[in-house]
Design a protein around this motif. Structure first.
Motif, PDB file in Angstrom:
ATOM      1  N   ILE D  37       0.855  -1.183   0.000  1.00  0.00           N
ATOM      2  CA  ILE D  37       0.000   0.000   0.000  1.00  0.00           C
ATOM      3  C   ILE D  37       0.891   1.233   0.000  1.00  0.00           C
ATOM      4  CG2 ILE D  37      -1.874  -1.195   1.191  1.00  0.00           C
ATOM      5  CD1 ILE D  37      -1.016   0.131   3.796  1.00  0.00           C
ATOM      6  N   THR D  38       0.312   2.409  -0.106  1.00  0.00           N
ATOM      7  CA  THR D  38       1.161   3.603  -0.062  1.00  0.00           C
ATOM      8  C   THR D  38       1.676   3.832   1.365  1.00  0.00           C
ATOM      9  OG1 THR D  38      -0.745   5.027   0.298  1.00  0.00           O
ATOM     10  CG2 THR D  38      -0.003   4.780  -1.979  1.00  0.00           C
ATOM     11  N   THR D  40       1.925   6.659   2.813  1.00  0.00           N
ATOM     12  CA  THR D  40       1.035   7.602   3.501  1.00  0.00           C
ATOM     13  C   THR D  40      -0.184   6.883   4.072  1.00  0.00           C
ATOM     14  OG1 THR D  40       0.114   8.141   1.341  1.00  0.00           O
ATOM     15  CG2 THR D  40       1.678   9.718   2.272  1.00  0.00           C
ATOM     16  N   SER D  41      -0.623   5.827   3.401  1.00  0.00           N
ATOM     17  CA  SER D  41      -1.753   5.058   3.916  1.00  0.00           C
ATOM     18  C   SER D  41      -1.336   4.280   5.164  1.00  0.00           C
ATOM     19  CB  SER D  41      -2.261   4.103   2.836  1.00  0.00           C
ATOM     20  OG  SER D  41      -3.385   3.410   3.291  1.00  0.00           O
ATOM     21  N   SER D  44      -1.129   6.789   7.923  1.00  0.00           N
ATOM     22  CA  SER D  44      -2.396   7.339   8.427  1.00  0.00           C
ATOM     23  C   SER D  44      -3.163   6.288   9.229  1.00  0.00           C
ATOM     24  CB  SER D  44      -3.239   7.900   7.288  1.00  0.00           C
ATOM     25  OG  SER D  44      -3.763   6.862   6.509  1.00  0.00           O
ATOM     26  N   LEU D  45      -2.956   5.001   8.904  1.00  0.00           N
ATOM     27  CA  LEU D  45      -3.565   3.926   9.701  1.00  0.00           C
ATOM     28  C   LEU D  45      -2.716   3.600  10.929  1.00  0.00           C
ATOM     29  CD1 LEU D  45      -4.757   1.263   7.064  1.00  0.00           C
ATOM     30  CD2 LEU D  45      -6.160   2.920   8.289  1.00  0.00           C
ATOM     31  N   GLU D  46      -1.523   4.193  10.999  1.00  0.00           N
ATOM     32  CA  GLU D  46      -0.574   3.906  12.089  1.00  0.00           C
ATOM     33  C   GLU D  46      -0.356   2.403  12.237  1.00  0.00           C
ATOM     34  OE1 GLU D  46      -1.738   5.927  15.651  1.00  0.00           O
ATOM     35  OE2 GLU D  46      -1.915   7.892  14.670  1.00  0.00           O
ATOM     36  N   LEU D  47      -0.163   1.743  11.095  1.00  0.00           N
ATOM     37  CA  LEU D  47       0.016   0.292  11.091  1.00  0.00           C
ATOM     38  C   LEU D  47       1.325  -0.096  11.763  1.00  0.00           C
ATOM     39  CD1 LEU D  47      -1.131  -0.830   7.518  1.00  0.00           C
ATOM     40  CD2 LEU D  47      -2.245  -1.324   9.701  1.00  0.00           C
ATOM     41  N   LYS D  48       1.234  -1.100  12.628  1.00  0.00           N
ATOM     42  CA  LYS D  48       2.446  -1.599  13.292  1.00  0.00           C
ATOM     43  C   LYS D  48       2.234  -3.065  13.661  1.00  0.00           C
ATOM     44  CE  LYS D  48       0.701   0.067  17.674  1.00  0.00           C
ATOM     45  NZ  LYS D  48      -0.617   0.305  17.018  1.00  0.00           N
ATOM     46  N   ASP D  51      -1.047  -5.214  15.268  1.00  0.00           N
ATOM     47  CA  ASP D  51      -2.381  -4.660  14.993  1.00  0.00           C
ATOM     48  C   ASP D  51      -3.334  -5.746  14.485  1.00  0.00           C
ATOM     49  OD1 ASP D  51      -1.584  -2.136  15.644  1.00  0.00           O
ATOM     50  OD2 ASP D  51      -1.555  -1.350  13.595  1.00  0.00           O
ATOM     51  N   GLU D  52      -4.561  -5.681  14.956  1.00  0.00           N
ATOM     52  CA  GLU D  52      -5.610  -6.542  14.399  1.00  0.00           C
ATOM     53  C   GLU D  52      -6.175  -5.882  13.153  1.00  0.00           C
ATOM     54  OE1 GLU D  52      -8.610  -7.774  17.137  1.00  0.00           O
ATOM     55  OE2 GLU D  52      -7.163  -8.308  18.704  1.00  0.00           O
ATOM     56  N   VAL D  53      -6.129  -6.571  12.019  1.00  0.00           N
ATOM     57  CA  VAL D  53      -6.587  -6.006  10.754  1.00  0.00           C
ATOM     58  C   VAL D  53      -7.337  -7.071   9.964  1.00  0.00           C
ATOM     59  CG1 VAL D  53      -4.667  -4.354  10.597  1.00  0.00           C
ATOM     60  CG2 VAL D  53      -4.430  -6.645   9.600  1.00  0.00           C
TER      61      VAL D  53
END
Lengths: 66, 66, 66, 66, 66, 66
Positions: D37-38, D40-41, D44-48, D51-53
């Motif tokens: 993904i980008t 910036t995306s 903005s999701l603060e993915l780390k 994380d549950e996704v």
């Protein structure tokens, strides 16, 4: 055997690695395909100029310009 | 001028209309591309065998098989 | 060897043919994948319930919902 | 509720940031998904990691290898 | 004339170049589109803020969230 | 929260069902989006004219025409 309807045998012309993505140029007869895949994918395939490969495209990804 | 890196001039070989989608086969020199677009798109372009078109593919849609 | 990073072995559960497209449901362990490919592709692969297949997805096609 | 037919709950295993893109590895039960993904995306999701996704794939993006 | 059903006139707001990819933000009336294309594509189009462009999306790439 | 950078609120204008696919037209302010999803997806969402929805597009699927 892959469902993708567009599969073309060619030769890797160049591989450019970025931070996360890689750009691969493939010569298919008189045509030149450009593919953007992940860097990790390019590395796990050990892609390099001269490799015999197939460029693969799902038919739902082909636009038509008339 | 379109950003897609893969743009290939060809001739429409066949157009098959379904309920919502259409399958278009395009001859590009020695290659044959298959495109699945919406039926309304095929109809608005009035696509038919013999049309001069370009098959267009974004580089992020090109897989590589080695 | 295919560049796509997502390749999952499974079993075809059902194949539904439309005019131009086909919907294929694939059981991958506890998961179920749905694939929409062209009818001609489903027919050329002779896809039917019980077939051992792999569901293949390019990483650029995977969205994340958090 | 999202139209995409393929939605799988998982846990982020790793996030790799490039200049413009990010590679995210997601563990879904016994499977591992890779998503590009980008950047910036991802930010903005603060993915780390941890994380549950959900990994989400449109059915038109699923190829079949038989 | 392009088969893609979604074509929207707009103005380039920003172009961010990465190693292999580029992120382009396009203002379309009250909306903002984000496009990720290859860096070589952004460079060959000489994309820059203020350019008049069209954002183009194939209908098979549009998900619906209800 | 979805990673896709392009998410636009709109109203379903029409739903056309085919054998396997469905075409959905969505009005987004002054724009009109066309989405091709599976019929089973349109049916499970019970999509119909007047529904409030979002059209969602991953940034890697946006081409640019300059």
């Amino acid at each position: 055997m892959l469902s993708a309807r567009n599969q073309f045998k060619g030769i890797v012309k160049s591989v450019t690695l970025g931070g996360v993505m890689a750009e691969v140029v493939i010569t298919v007869g008189p045509l030149e395909f450009v593919s953007a895949i992940t860097r990790t994918s390019a590395e796990s395939l050990e892609l390099k100029a001269g490799d015999e490969v197939r460029a693969v495209v799902k038919s739902t990804e082909v636009l038509i310009d008339k």
